[in-house]
Write a protein that holds these residues in place. Structure first.
Motif, PDB file in Angstrom:
ATOM      1  N   THR A 127      54.912  63.063  26.681  1.00 16.31           N
ATOM      2  CA  THR A 127      54.846  62.376  27.816  1.00 16.31           C
ATOM      3  C   THR A 127      53.575  63.525  28.871  1.00 16.31           C
ATOM      4  O   THR A 127      53.720  62.900  30.263  1.00 16.31           O
ATOM      5  N   ALA A 128      53.735  64.717  28.545  1.00 14.21           N
ATOM      6  CA  ALA A 128      53.177  65.427  30.035  1.00 14.21           C
ATOM      7  C   ALA A 128      52.503  66.453  29.334  1.00 14.21           C
ATOM      8  O   ALA A 128      53.113  66.934  28.025  1.00 14.21           O
ATOM      9  N   GLN A 147      61.319  61.374  27.074  1.00 16.10           N
ATOM     10  CA  GLN A 147      61.374  61.723  28.373  1.00 16.10           C
ATOM     11  C   GLN A 147      61.284  63.085  28.440  1.00 16.10           C
ATOM     12  O   GLN A 147      61.995  63.648  27.735  1.00 16.10           O
ATOM     13  N   THR A 148      60.041  64.082  29.258  1.00 21.15           N
ATOM     14  CA  THR A 148      59.729  64.912  29.615  1.00 21.15           C
ATOM     15  C   THR A 148      60.525  64.927  30.587  1.00 21.15           C
ATOM     16  O   THR A 148      60.843  64.779  31.684  1.00 21.15           O
ATOM     17  N   ASP A 161      50.238  63.249  33.616  1.00 15.52           N
ATOM     18  CA  ASP A 161      51.338  62.287  32.419  1.00 15.52           C
ATOM     19  C   ASP A 161      50.200  62.006  31.655  1.00 15.52           C
ATOM     20  O   ASP A 161      48.736  62.395  32.010  1.00 15.52           O
ATOM     21  N   SER A 162      50.181  61.215  30.796  1.00 15.21           N
ATOM     22  CA  SER A 162      49.117  60.614  30.155  1.00 15.21           C
ATOM     23  C   SER A 162      48.154  59.350  30.752  1.00 15.21           C
ATOM     24  O   SER A 162      47.297  58.842  30.520  1.00 15.21           O
ATOM     25  N   VAL A 177      59.305  63.277  33.575  1.00 11.07           N
ATOM     26  CA  VAL A 177      57.827  62.105  33.129  1.00 11.07           C
ATOM     27  C   VAL A 177      58.716  61.444  31.944  1.00 11.07           C
ATOM     28  O   VAL A 177      58.846  61.965  31.010  1.00 11.07           O
ATOM     29  N   THR A 178      58.263  59.967  32.328  1.00 10.04           N
ATOM     30  CA  THR A 178      58.824  59.191  30.830  1.00 10.04           C
ATOM     31  C   THR A 178      57.342  58.068  30.837  1.00 10.04           C
ATOM     32  O   THR A 178      56.079  58.499  30.737  1.00 10.04           O
ATOM     33  N   GLY A 181      54.932  57.637  33.229  1.00 14.70           N
ATOM     34  CA  GLY A 181      54.241  58.778  34.004  1.00 14.70           C
ATOM     35  C   GLY A 181      55.136  59.249  34.532  1.00 14.70           C
ATOM     36  O   GLY A 181      56.233  59.524  34.779  1.00 14.70           O
ATOM     37  N   LEU A 182      54.371  60.031  35.757  1.00 18.75           N
ATOM     38  CA  LEU A 182      55.507  61.153  36.772  1.00 18.75           C
ATOM     39  C   LEU A 182      56.349  60.210  37.855  1.00 18.75           C
ATOM     40  O   LEU A 182      56.003  59.122  37.952  1.00 18.75           O
ATOM     41  N   ALA A 222      48.534  64.382  25.189  1.00 22.16           N
ATOM     42  CA  ALA A 222      50.388  63.885  25.069  1.00 22.16           C
ATOM     43  C   ALA A 222      50.367  62.808  24.669  1.00 22.16           C
ATOM     44  O   ALA A 222      51.282  62.625  22.771  1.00 22.16           O
TER      45      ALA A 222
END
Length: 601
Positions: A127-128, A147-148, A161-162, A177-178, A181-182, A222
Motif C-alpha cells: 500500500t505504500a 495496512q502499512t 500511497d497508491s 497507509v491502508t 490511502g494515507l 504498490a
C-alpha cells in the motif's frame, strides 16, 4: 515476415563494457540472527534454508522469509542494514550503485540507512512506497489487511500511497497507509496499529488492487506488490536491453478471477519506468494448473476436434506512466480452417477469431483509435478450404493476393494474413480524429478495459494505413532480398513504420488521414526484438539450432524461454517519450508444474 522480434542498436564492445563495468549490480549479505530463515532465489520455485552458522549472498530478485520466531539481518556494501522481524516476507528488488529498492510483502523490518553513501533507498509495500535519504525507520505490513505502518527514528522519510498522495515524516513521526490511502500522521506506529485492528473488519475483505493503466509509478509498484502475493508464477532479473541500457525486469502471472489470467511486467531503468498488463478472459473457468500450452491454445489448436478453452476477449497495454499503447480483442470464437498439403493430406486448424480488433494510443489525454477490424463475411463458424501447403492457405489466400478463397481484398488490405479474413474500417476524412466523432470515446478514463473500448469504438472507423518493414543482419539494415538470401543470419529484429494515410498508390502517403491533437501527421513505429541477457539479438539461425532437436525432446522451448527476452518498443508523435518494454520469457517455465510458487510465512 510480420513483426517477429528484435535487434541490437549498440556495438557488442559497448555492451561488454556496460555489462562488466560501472553499472554492475551489487549484492547484499544475509545473516541469520535467530530461528529458521529461508531464501527463494530469482527464477527458482523452491525455498531453501539458510545456514545459521554463516552468511548468504543476496542478488536482485531474491526473496527472504523468516519463521514466526526468526530474525535476519541484511547488510549492504555501503553499511546500510535491514533487520527482518519474525513472520516476514521480503524481496531484494533493485541493488545498483546509487539505487537500493526492496519490497516488504508482509511482516516488519527496521532499516538503518547510511547517511552519506546511499543516494536512493526505498521500501515498497502493498500500500505504500517509503523513500529515504539517510535515516532510521520501521516499516510493518499486516498480512491480512495489507495496512502499512511507518515510524521514523531519525532523518526523513517520504511515504506515498497508491493514489499518488505523499507525506514527509521526520524523526518521531508515524503514519499508517491502508488500501484507502494515507491516514493522518503523528501517532506512534503501535498505537495506530491497535486502533486500526479495532476498526470494522471490512478493510480485511477489500478487493486486491490491480496494476492499471491510469497509475503513477508509485501506485503501480504498490499495487504490484499486493498482486504478487497471489501470483501463480513470478520472476525477476536484471539484463541489458537492445539499446545497451541496464533494466530490471520483473513479471508475474495471476488469476484475478476463475476465467481471467493476467500477465504483468514492470521495467525499471535509471531514467525510466515502463509497465504492461496482458489480460485474457476465457470461455469458462480456466484449469487449476496453468501451462504454456494452455495459454497458446487459447488462440489456436491443431486437429479436427474443437478446442475446450479459447479467449473470448483480451487486452494488452504498454505504458511509460504518461503515454500508452493498447491492443484489444472482443467477442472471440474458435473457427475451423482446413488445407490440403502437396502430399494430399488434409490438415485442420482452429483459430480464435474476434468480432472486433482494436489498436489505440494516447494523445494529449485522449484515446486515439488507430485500427478497428471486424471479420469479413462468411468467416465466423465457417470451414475454409485451401489447396497449397504453405501456411497462408490456412486462411484461404495466397500472399500474392486475389483468389476465390480470399475473404478480403488483399490488394487494399496488405499482405498480413491477419487481414485476409478481417475487414478494416477505414476513414477518408483527412482531418478527422476519432475522438472528435464521439466525445465519450475521446475522453475514456485512463483505467481503460476492453469492454469500455468496445462500447466506445464499436462501429467507428479506423484509419487506412501503409506499413513499411525493415530487416537487419548483424545489426545493420538489410533489404528484403538480402534477408531472404540469408535467413539464418537474419536478426530477430524487425522495425515497422506505419503511416496512417492515403496509400492507394503508395506514393509516400502524401495525404494524411490520421492527425494528432496537434494537427501533425501520424506515423507510429514498432521495434520488435528477441535478445539475450546481454542485449544481443537472436538470429533465425540461433532459434533453428535450439528447436532443431528430436521430436522426443520436450526441453527445446524451455531452453529457449530461459535465454530469450522479448523487447517491444513503440514511438508515436503523440508520446513524450518512447514506450520500451522488455519481457523475459522464462516465467513460462514455471507454469504447468502444479507447484505453488507463492511465498508464505
Amino acid at each position: 515476415m510480420n513483426r517477429l522480434v528484435k535487434k541490437i542498436s549498440v556495438s557488442f564492445a559497448l555492451l561488454s563494457i556496460i555489462s562488466g563495468g560501472a553499472y554492475a549490480a551489487k549484492t547484499a549479505s544475509l545473516e541469520v540472527l535467530q530461528g529458521k530463515v529461508q531464501t527463494l532465489r530469482s527464477g527458482q520455485s523452491a525455498w531453501e534454508d539458510v545456514d545459521p552458522r554463516g552468511s548468504a549472498v543476496l542478488n536482485q530478485g531474491d526473496r527472504v522469509r523468516t519463521s514466526n520466531k526468526a530474525k535476519a539481518q541484511i547488510v549492504m556494501e555501503d553499511g546500510s542494514r535491514i533487520v527482518l522481524q519474525p513472520s516476514t516476507v521480503f524481496m531484494v528488488d533493485f541493488l545498483e550503485e546509487n539505487s537500493f529498492r526492496f519490497k516488504l510483502d508482509f511482516g516488519r523490518l527496521k532499516a538503518l540507512v547510511s547517511k552519506f553513501k546511499s543516494r536512493n533507498f526505498s521500501v515498497v509495500t502493498p500500500t505504500a512506497v517509503c523513500a529515504v535519504r539517510g535515516t532510521e525507520f520501521d516499516v510493518s505490513v499486516d498480512e491480512t489487511s495489507r495496512q502499512t505502518s511507518v515510524f521514523v527514528s531519525d532523518g526523513l522519510v517520504a511515504v506515498a500511497d497508491s493514489k499518488g498522495n505523499e507525506a514527509l515524516l521526520k524523526a518521531g513521526d508515524s503514519i499508517s497507509v491502508t488500501l484507502e490511502g494515507l491516514e493522518a500522521k503523528g501517532k506512534p506506529a503501535e498505537e495506530s496499529k491497535k486502533e486500526d485492528k479495532s476498526k470494522d473488519d471490512k478493510t480485511k475483505d477489500e478487493v486486491a488492487r490491480e496494476v492499471r493503466l491510469d497509475m503513477s509509478r508509485e501506485a503501480v509498484e504498490a499495487a504490484a506488490a499486493l498482486e504478487m502475493k497471489n501470483a501463480v508464477a513470478q520472476d525477476g532479473k536484471t539484463l541489458i536491453d537492445a539499446f545497451g541500457q541496464r533494466v530490471r525486469a520483473e513479471s508475474y502471472i495471476v488469476r484475478p478471477e476463475s476465467d481471467r489470467i493476467s500477465w504483468v511486467v514492470l521495467n525499471t531503468r535509471d531514467n525510466s519506468f515502463n509497465h504492461s498488463r496482458w489480460d485474457i478472459w476465457t470461455n469458462k473457468a480456466a484449469p487449476e494448473v496453468l501451462s504454456g500450452n494452455f495459454l497458446a491454445g487459447l488462440y489456436g489448436k491443431s486437429g479436427a476436434g474443437a478446442p475446450e478453452y479459447w479467449a473470448v476477449k483480451d487486452q494488452w497495454y504498454m505504458s511509460n506512466t504518461n503515454d500508452y499503447w493498447i491492443e484489444a480483442n472482443y467477442g472471440g470464437n474458435p473457427v475451423k480452417f482446413s488445407y490440403t498439403t502437396q502430399a494430399g493430406k488434409t490438415t485442420n486448424w482452429w483459430e480464435t477469431i474476434f468480432d472486433h480488433h482494436y489498436v489505440a494510443i494516447s494523445d494529449a489525454g485522449k484515446t486515439l483509435l488507430l485500427t478497428h477490424q471486424v471479420p469479413a463475411s462468411g468467416v465466423k463458424g465457417t470451414l475454409l478450404a485451401g489447396t497449397s501447403g504453405d501456411k497462408s492457405a490456412v486462411y484461404g489466400c495466397s500472399p500474392a493476393g486475389g483468389g476465390a478463397n480470399c475473404l478480403a481484398d488483399t490488394t487494399s488490405q496488405g499482405t498480413d494474413p491477419y487481414d485476409y479474413f478481417y475487414d478494416l474500417y477505414e476513414s477518408n476524412d483527412a482531418l478527422s480524429i476519432i475522438g472528435d466523432q464521439n466525445a465519450a470515446a475521446g475522453h475514456l478514463a485512463g483505467a481503460i478495459d476492453v469492454d469500455a473500448i468496445n462500447t466506445a469504438f464499436s462501429g467507428q472507423e479506423g484509419y487506412n494505413r501503409f506499413a513499411e518493414e525493415k530487416y537487419f543482419i548483424s545489426g545493420k539494415a538489410a533489404t528484403i532480398e538480402e534477408a531472404n538470401a540469408n535467413l539464418a543470419g537474419l536478426d530477430i529484429h524487425f522495425k515497422t513504420e506505419i503511416s496512417y494515410c492515403a496509400d492507394a498508390a503508395h506514393a509516400g502517403c502524401s495525404v494524411s488521414l490520421a492527425k494528432t491533437s496537434g494537427n501533425s501527421d501520424l506515423k507510429i513505429t514498432y521495434d520488435d526484438y528477441v535478445i539475450d541477457d546481454d542485449g544481443k539479438a537472436f538470429t533465425i539461425g540461433d532459434v533453428q539450432k535450439i528447436f532443431n532437436v528430436s521430436s522426443a525432446d520436450s526441453t527445446a522451448w524451455k531452453k529457449f524461454a530461459e535465454r530469450a527476452n522479448y523487447e517491444y518498443v513503440t514511438y508515436s508523435p503523440t508520446y513524450a517519450t518512447k514506450i520500451d518494454l522488455v519481457i523475459p520469457m522464462r516465467i513460462l517455465n514455471q507454469l504447468g508444474s502444479g507447484s505453488d510458487n507463492r511465498p508464505s510465512s
